[in-house]
Design an enzyme around this catalytic site. Sequence first.
Site, PDB file in Angstrom:
ATOM      1  N   GLY A   1      22.454 -16.552  19.321  1.00 36.33           N
ATOM      2  CA  GLY A   1      22.921 -17.733  18.529  1.00 36.33           C
ATOM      3  C   GLY A   1      21.920 -18.098  17.789  1.00 36.33           C
ATOM      4  O   GLY A   1      20.787 -18.075  18.174  1.00 36.33           O
ATOM      5  N   SER A   2      22.106 -18.759  16.640  1.00 32.98           N
ATOM      6  CA  SER A   2      21.048 -19.569  15.723  1.00 32.98           C
ATOM      7  C   SER A   2      21.959 -20.439  15.085  1.00 32.98           C
ATOM      8  O   SER A   2      22.862 -20.593  14.793  1.00 32.98           O
ATOM      9  CB  SER A   2      20.289 -18.557  15.010  1.00 32.98           C
TER      10      SER A   2
ATOM     11  N   THR B   1      18.709 -26.045  14.550  1.00 36.00           N
ATOM     12  CA  THR B   1      17.831 -26.637  15.541  1.00 36.00           C
ATOM     13  C   THR B   1      17.142 -25.541  16.439  1.00 36.00           C
ATOM     14  O   THR B   1      16.088 -25.931  16.919  1.00 36.00           O
ATOM     15  CB  THR B   1      18.533 -27.748  16.495  1.00 36.00           C
TER      16      THR B   1
ATOM     17  N   VAL C   1      16.930 -21.102  18.108  1.00 33.49           N
ATOM     18  CA  VAL C   1      17.468 -19.645  18.216  1.00 33.49           C
ATOM     19  C   VAL C   1      17.673 -19.627  19.575  1.00 33.49           C
ATOM     20  O   VAL C   1      16.815 -20.006  20.652  1.00 33.49           O
ATOM     21  CB  VAL C   1      16.441 -18.771  17.799  1.00 33.49           C
ATOM     22  N   VAL C   2      18.709 -19.070  20.197  1.00 33.19           N
ATOM     23  CA  VAL C   2      19.135 -18.658  21.490  1.00 33.19           C
ATOM     24  C   VAL C   2      19.187 -17.226  21.739  1.00 33.19           C
ATOM     25  O   VAL C   2      19.548 -16.353  20.985  1.00 33.19           O
ATOM     26  CB  VAL C   2      20.567 -19.465  21.830  1.00 33.19           C
TER      27      VAL C   2
ATOM     28  N   LYS D   1      16.815 -21.092  25.013  1.00 30.81           N
ATOM     29  CA  LYS D   1      16.942 -21.716  23.730  1.00 30.81           C
ATOM     30  C   LYS D   1      15.819 -22.289  23.389  1.00 30.81           C
ATOM     31  O   LYS D   1      14.979 -22.690  24.158  1.00 30.81           O
ATOM     32  CB  LYS D   1      17.624 -23.012  23.890  1.00 30.81           C
TER      33      LYS D   1
ATOM     34  N   ASP E   1      27.472 -33.043  20.484  1.00 27.65           N
ATOM     35  CA  ASP E   1      27.834 -31.942  19.695  1.00 27.65           C
ATOM     36  C   ASP E   1      28.776 -31.040  20.341  1.00 27.65           C
ATOM     37  O   ASP E   1      28.802 -29.812  20.396  1.00 27.65           O
ATOM     38  CB  ASP E   1      26.381 -31.119  19.635  1.00 27.65           C
TER      39      ASP E   1
END
Length: 527
Positions: free
Chosen positions: A24-25, A28, A30-31, A46, A146
């Site tokens: 994921g990105s 805020t 990058v995972v 994260k 969020d």
Amino acid sequence: MSEDSSALPWSINRDDYELQEVIGSGATAVVQAAYCAPKKERVAIKRINLEKCQTSMDELLKEIQAMSQCHHPNIVSYYTSFVVKDELWLVMKLLSGGSVLDIIKHIVAKGEHKSGVLDEPTIATILREVLEGLEYLHKNGQIHRDVKAGNILLGEDGSVQIADFGVSAFLATGGDITRNKVRKTFVGTPCWMAPEVMEQVRGYDFKADIWSFGITAIELATGAAPYHKYPPMKVLMLTLQNDPPSLETGVQDKEMLKKYGKSFRKMISLCLQKDPEKRPTAAELLRHKFFQKAKNKEFLQEKILQRAPTISERSKKVRRVPGSSGRLHKTEDGGWEWSDDEFDEESEEGRAAISQLRSPRVKDSLSSSELFAAAEPMGTLLQVPEQISAHLPQPAGQMPTQPAQVSLLPPAEPAKPAQAQSSGERSQETKIPISLVLRLRNSKKELNDIRFEFTPGRDTAEGVSQELISAGLVDGRDLVIVAANLQKIVEEPQSNRSVTFKLASGVEGSDIPDDGKLIGFAQLSIS
């Protein structure tokens, strides 16, 4: 006898984690998936850039402490955190089913969304679990901030957990939980953001999560948030000025919505009320008729996970590249590169690795700024004169014949020799600046005309508005509404030559709002 790995505490040593695929990105962070060798377990890490946030370490530690005390089956487990160079690494449980957004994208890509993306029982099952998690957070004085499909994760057993709670959202706000201060930038898209959060007039409470929950319900049915096609400032303007969105908002093919019934639509409308006090709590929503359609996690396992993309299908492999930045870089082919200190570029091994692995980098503007917190907007080259020539101020009850003049035009730049100009510079010359005037009353209730220029392609509506605030010419509470109306004009200058709008800062004392006399209102025009 070797120690049981499950009894070991979570390591805070970077070398104990083998970074793997990017899963994921966003704006805020990058995972990445990672393997923790001492625990013999895969985790999600994260990685958040600390240079980009305005939060003190004391505030961060308080928020991390709150995260560590959250234990609920519908909240992603937080394990530990530590700092690596200029990054904060959050180590969390890895849910192999991915996010609900991954599922949505997979269904849409296969063309299986013509009659809606997810059906009502699936939506009810997922959202009931989300509500259980939100109820827990809200009871413990926490706001998620969020809620969206991308932050709802699925375990391989069909379990549903809310991710991205705590520090990442906290960092995005500069540590300002109640948002009483003015944020300098909006991080990410505001499609899920509640109106009271956008206005920044007062602090907001847990009811902001309920609005986001309603938008997420629409996302699960249609595949996207209602205003997803518009740029951020347009989204802000539409959310603040229009009636609340519904299932139909922004959907061209209404046929895809036929299977969704009254109870689902009613639940959405309850969540999407502009007055936060009228929105139900998470506990009240759990009693709503729609959630009687919810099933168990085995249902999700069979219905969703068996046809979902695997973790390898939805991830991007990371290529190891010698270097010294210690950062991930997005490449032109959509992959990721990790630059670290492992190889010496002068060594034979280093040169061989470079020649085999290095990919063309994306342009500088798309490297680290794409991965981490949104940087400050580009400067607009607006200069505030040291002395402002002002005509006599007018009382609030009278329209002035000549308002005070404030010039914010950029200084003239020396001309460059024609032969020295590049093609890029010549193309910039075709961007003609738009001359604008913002008419509004100052803190003394005197009417001012603020003149400035906006150059399409160089300036941003938010950046210009922020400069007006920094110069003390506009109230900080009016950032969003001024930027939204500036965006409206510069997008279609021919049809929007002048707009009058209500200010979020409102009026004081016994003053009565008046759009004609610009009391509690402002006017933005092309001059």
